[in-house]
Design an enzyme around this catalytic site. Structure first.
Site, PDB file in Angstrom:
ATOM      1  N   ASP A 270       0.878  -1.159   0.000  1.00  0.00           N
ATOM      2  CA  ASP A 270       0.000   0.000   0.000  1.00  0.00           C
ATOM      3  C   ASP A 270       0.916   1.209   0.000  1.00  0.00           C
ATOM      4  O   ASP A 270       1.387   1.641   1.034  1.00  0.00           O
ATOM      5  CB  ASP A 270      -0.885  -0.012   1.246  1.00  0.00           C
ATOM      6  CG  ASP A 270      -1.837   1.173   1.268  1.00  0.00           C
ATOM      7  OD1 ASP A 270      -1.434   2.263   0.808  1.00  0.00           O
ATOM      8  OD2 ASP A 270      -2.955   1.028   1.760  1.00  0.00           O
TER       9      ASP A 270
ATOM     10  N   TRP B 185       6.169  -3.954   7.682  1.00  0.00           N
ATOM     11  CA  TRP B 185       4.928  -4.712   7.559  1.00  0.00           C
ATOM     12  C   TRP B 185       5.286  -6.002   6.865  1.00  0.00           C
ATOM     13  O   TRP B 185       5.909  -5.982   5.804  1.00  0.00           O
ATOM     14  CB  TRP B 185       3.946  -3.917   6.698  1.00  0.00           C
ATOM     15  CG  TRP B 185       2.544  -4.346   6.885  1.00  0.00           C
ATOM     16  CD1 TRP B 185       1.681  -3.889   7.833  1.00  0.00           C
ATOM     17  CD2 TRP B 185       1.814  -5.290   6.095  1.00  0.00           C
ATOM     18  NE1 TRP B 185       0.470  -4.501   7.693  1.00  0.00           N
ATOM     19  CE2 TRP B 185       0.518  -5.370   6.652  1.00  0.00           C
ATOM     20  CE3 TRP B 185       2.118  -6.096   5.001  1.00  0.00           C
ATOM     21  CZ2 TRP B 185      -0.466  -6.216   6.130  1.00  0.00           C
ATOM     22  CZ3 TRP B 185       1.152  -6.923   4.489  1.00  0.00           C
ATOM     23  CH2 TRP B 185      -0.132  -6.980   5.049  1.00  0.00           C
TER      24      TRP B 185
ATOM     25  N   ASP C   3       9.373   0.646   4.291  1.00  0.00           N
ATOM     26  CA  ASP C   3       9.186   1.984   3.733  1.00  0.00           C
ATOM     27  C   ASP C   3      10.536   2.692   3.645  1.00  0.00           C
ATOM     28  O   ASP C   3      11.382   2.534   4.522  1.00  0.00           O
ATOM     29  CB  ASP C   3       8.236   2.809   4.623  1.00  0.00           C
ATOM     30  CG  ASP C   3       6.791   2.385   4.415  1.00  0.00           C
ATOM     31  OD1 ASP C   3       6.532   1.615   3.472  1.00  0.00           O
ATOM     32  OD2 ASP C   3       5.925   2.835   5.181  1.00  0.00           O
TER      33      ASP C   3
ATOM     34  N   TRP D 113       5.146   3.269   7.809  1.00  0.00           N
ATOM     35  CA  TRP D 113       6.039   2.583   8.739  1.00  0.00           C
ATOM     36  C   TRP D 113       7.386   3.281   8.842  1.00  0.00           C
ATOM     37  O   TRP D 113       8.409   2.621   8.969  1.00  0.00           O
ATOM     38  CB  TRP D 113       6.202   1.119   8.330  1.00  0.00           C
ATOM     39  CG  TRP D 113       4.957   0.323   8.517  1.00  0.00           C
ATOM     40  CD1 TRP D 113       3.882   0.295   7.682  1.00  0.00           C
ATOM     41  CD2 TRP D 113       4.628  -0.537   9.605  1.00  0.00           C
ATOM     42  NE1 TRP D 113       2.916  -0.516   8.193  1.00  0.00           N
ATOM     43  CE2 TRP D 113       3.343  -1.054   9.364  1.00  0.00           C
ATOM     44  CE3 TRP D 113       5.300  -0.927  10.759  1.00  0.00           C
ATOM     45  CZ2 TRP D 113       2.722  -1.934  10.245  1.00  0.00           C
ATOM     46  CZ3 TRP D 113       4.672  -1.806  11.624  1.00  0.00           C
ATOM     47  CH2 TRP D 113       3.396  -2.295  11.358  1.00  0.00           C
TER      48      TRP D 113
ATOM     49  N   TYR E  38       7.316   9.840   4.310  1.00  0.00           N
ATOM     50  CA  TYR E  38       7.262   8.632   3.490  1.00  0.00           C
ATOM     51  C   TYR E  38       7.611   8.934   2.040  1.00  0.00           C
ATOM     52  O   TYR E  38       7.167   9.926   1.478  1.00  0.00           O
ATOM     53  CB  TYR E  38       5.853   8.042   3.581  1.00  0.00           C
ATOM     54  CG  TYR E  38       5.608   6.926   2.608  1.00  0.00           C
ATOM     55  CD1 TYR E  38       6.023   5.631   2.898  1.00  0.00           C
ATOM     56  CD2 TYR E  38       4.969   7.156   1.395  1.00  0.00           C
ATOM     57  CE1 TYR E  38       5.819   4.602   2.004  1.00  0.00           C
ATOM     58  CE2 TYR E  38       4.757   6.132   0.499  1.00  0.00           C
ATOM     59  CZ  TYR E  38       5.187   4.858   0.804  1.00  0.00           C
ATOM     60  OH  TYR E  38       4.971   3.846  -0.086  1.00  0.00           O
TER      61      TYR E  38
ATOM     62  N   THR F 182       8.070   2.275  -1.058  1.00  0.00           N
ATOM     63  CA  THR F 182       8.151   1.008  -0.352  1.00  0.00           C
ATOM     64  C   THR F 182       8.886  -0.042  -1.190  1.00  0.00           C
ATOM     65  O   THR F 182       8.692  -0.102  -2.399  1.00  0.00           O
ATOM     66  CB  THR F 182       6.724   0.503  -0.028  1.00  0.00           C
ATOM     67  OG1 THR F 182       6.035   1.517   0.703  1.00  0.00           O
ATOM     68  CG2 THR F 182       6.750  -0.763   0.809  1.00  0.00           C
TER      69      THR F 182
END
Lengths: 154, 188
Positions: free
Chosen positions: B87, B112, B131, B163, B172, B175
């Site tokens: 995500d 995650w 991330d 994260w 952010y 990822t």
């Protein structure tokens, strides 16, 4: 010919090293039926925050490595380990969780495991999990660890 | 009392002459559209954005493949198998790769973790989504794949949370998807 002899010697040496490593490999942890499953449950449910080496992350997931078995030195520590939020509210069933706890204690802090450590079982976990610790967990952690440091291993 | 009746009548007639009977639909429609957009607001990581002239990597990213038939797919596309529970934006589109952060960003050690099935061997692999933090979030290659995702009330298994913990910057960028191991086959 010499090359061959040297590679044979290498193979023998390598064999000896592997043999020694196998002989010294620690016995599988008590209360762990399937190490691969325990590792996988740890990876999927705990490692994200407690990190690969169990060093944890400040504020949310305290360090496990080199600490976690010390809780077993003092009264209340066993219950504490099951009632911390991440354990008590985990989506794992009691049996898988008990196995994971036994594996984790061995994997990250086997040197502090009490000699007569009784592995966790599903029936021990079941009544504790419905009473998860909340904000008091952090205070309890430092109190228990202080007591453990004072008393030393049983 | 009569005055009260007259007042009520005037208000109601005024209201009736100013509004159409169907205006309720426009109001309801607004609520429905608003309610659909609401859950996206607090946790959206950028979503779709227009091409930005300041973005050094803007435009269609060049395909990145492993060249290995055991690891098929284009790593700059959301449907690459390792992205099954991602995500966020793909680092492959930001000058990084599927396993490395773009220059100038830092990989978060807090991650995650989920599993994805590799279509080449039909086995499940344990994937860690790390991330990369500290760069600019351009919002390109934004993916919303939610296999195994749980609601925000279970933050440890929710992939909408950013994260970026344990890094210098909490901003952010994108990822990556690292393979941690092969998952056990579970009997169903």
């Amino acid at each position: 010919m010499f090359r061959n002899a040297s590679s044979v010697a290498w193979l023998i040496a390598l064999n000896a090293v592997i043999g020694a490593a196998l002989a010294q490999a620690p016995a599988p942890p008590a209360g762990v039926e399937n190490e691969q499953r325990a590792w996988q449950n740890w990876t999927l449910n705990c490692q994200g925050c407690h990190r690969l080496d169990g060093s944890g992350s400040a504020g949310t997931a305290p360090s496990i490595a080199g600490t976690v078995a010390k809780f077993l030195w003092v009264p209340g520590g066993r219950e504490y380990l099951i009632r911390v939020p991440g354990v008590a509210t985990s989506s794992l069933g009691d049996a898988d969780l008990a196995e994971l706890m036994n594996w984790m204690l061995w994997r990250f802090d086997r040197e502090h495991l009490p000699v007569h450590f009784q592995p966790f079982t599903a029936s021990e976990l079941a009544p504790l999990r419905p009473r998860p610790l909340r904000l008091e967990a952090s205070q309890m952690r430092s109190d228990l660890l202080a007591k453990a440091e004072a008393s030393g291993p049983p | 009392m009569a005055q009260f009746d007259q007042l009520t009548e005037r208000v109601l007639r005024g209201f009736a002459s100013r509004t159409s009977r169907r205006s309720i639909f426009s109001v309801l429609g607004g609520f429905i559209a608003g309610a659909a957009a609401l859950p996206l607001l607090p946790v959206a990581k950028g979503g779709e954005t227009e091409a930005n002239p300041n973005d050094p990597n803007s435009g269609e990213p060049a395909p990145q493949t492993s060249g290995n038939p055991q690891d098929p797919g284009d790593r700059t596309k959301c449907d690459y198998w390792r992205y099954c529970a991602i995500d966020g934006s793909l680092c492959s589109c930001y000058g990084g790769s599927v396993t490395s952060c773009p220059p100038g960003t830092e990989m978060s050690p807090i991650t995650w973790i989920g599993t994805c099935r590799n279509p080449a061997d039909q086995r499940n692999y344990i994937i860690s989504y790390n991330d990369c933090c500290g760069g600019v979030a351009w919002g390109r290659c934004a993916c919303q794949n939610n296999q195994g995702d749980r609601p925000v009330v279970r933050p440890q298994t929710n992939n909408e949370v950013t994260w970026c913990f344990g890094t210098k910057s909490q901003s952010y960028t994108c990822t990556v998807a690292l393979i941690l191991g092969v998952a056990m086959e579970t009997k169903k």
